[in-house]
Design a protein around this motif. Structure first.
Motif: not given
Length: 244
Positions: A190-212
């Motif tokens: 990913i273009d480094r300027e978009k990294t934070a936005h993409v990472l946040k979207k992955i965290d939200e949609d894939a539920g990575l903030n949930q244990p396991g």
């Protein structure tokens, strides 16, 4: 434990199935010791294919090539030429810095590389755009959610690798035998300027903030080849904005 602290690079090359052996062979001719081939799958903007309306996800081969910094450009140029990475849809390669290495004691204090070799410049050597590699490790079956989240937030696509492993939230057993859950590893350039936005979207949609559910981390990419279409589009957009 023997470790090597001198500068080494990890070249990660992603190509269509059947091309990896050629990449390893040409890498060795350019001075590399060899390469590790991993099977995966994934789609990019040039590979949106379907059969009878059913999406086809192309199989991929990922090659990990560890080389000294003094020959990294030479090996990368050889890979680029052999795999024809300047053409859209053929694959891509990226260079990542390594910090400390173990398991290569035969290289300790030894430099057998030919420094006089004339290096062929990569078509991306002077790229102005900086890139990151987002590595997402999720439970098997959740990779598509990561890829879709990435694409929604600006990524071109992703490469999926199958694996297995357990975390502190996954100590399951069957008849007192530990079960190692299957995993999907998703590589997203990913273009480094978009990294934070993409990472946040992955965290939200894939539920990575949930244990396991999984984890994701970012690696800084030093150089890339095989993504000319992205740079060309950015240049065209820039000129279009200036004309407007």
């Amino acid at each position: 434990m023997n470790t090597v602290n001198k500068a080494h690079k990890l070249i990660v090359t992603i190509v269509k199935k059947g091309q990896a052996k050629k990449v390893v062979k040409v890498s060795k001719r350019a001075g590399a010791e060899g390469g590790t081939i991993i099977l995966g799958r994934g789609t990019g903007v040039h590979e949106n294919k379907s059969f009878l309306g059913i999406p086809i996800i192309p199989e991929k081969e990922i090659i990990l090539t560890l080389v000294g910094s003094d020959i990294s450009n030479r090996v990368l140029s050889a890979i680029e030429e052999e795999a024809n990475l300047c053409c859209p849809g053929t694959g891509l390669a990226m260079v990542i810095n390594t910090k400390t290495i173990t398991g290569i004691a035969h290289l300790l204090g030894i430099n057998t590389y030919i420094n006089e070799w004339t290096e062929v410049k990569s078509c991306m050597e002077n790229q102005a755009v900086l890139y990151d590699l987002i590595v997402s490790i999720v439970n098997k079956g959740d990779a598509d959610e990561v890829v879709e989240a990435s694409k929604k937030s600006g990524a071109e696509g992703g490469t999926i690798i199958s694996g297995r492993g357990t975390g502190i939230h996954e100590q399951a057993k069957l008849f007192n035998i530990p079960i190692e859950p299957e995993k999907d590893i998703v590589l997203t350039l990913i273009d480094r300027e978009k990294t934070a936005h993409v990472l946040k979207k992955i965290d939200e949609d894939a539920g990575l903030n949930q244990p396991g559910k999984g984890i994701a981390f970012v690696l800084e990419v030093e150089k890339t080849i095989g993504i000319n279409h992205i740079l060309n589009r950015m240049v065209n957009e820039k000129f279009s904005d200036n004309d407007a």
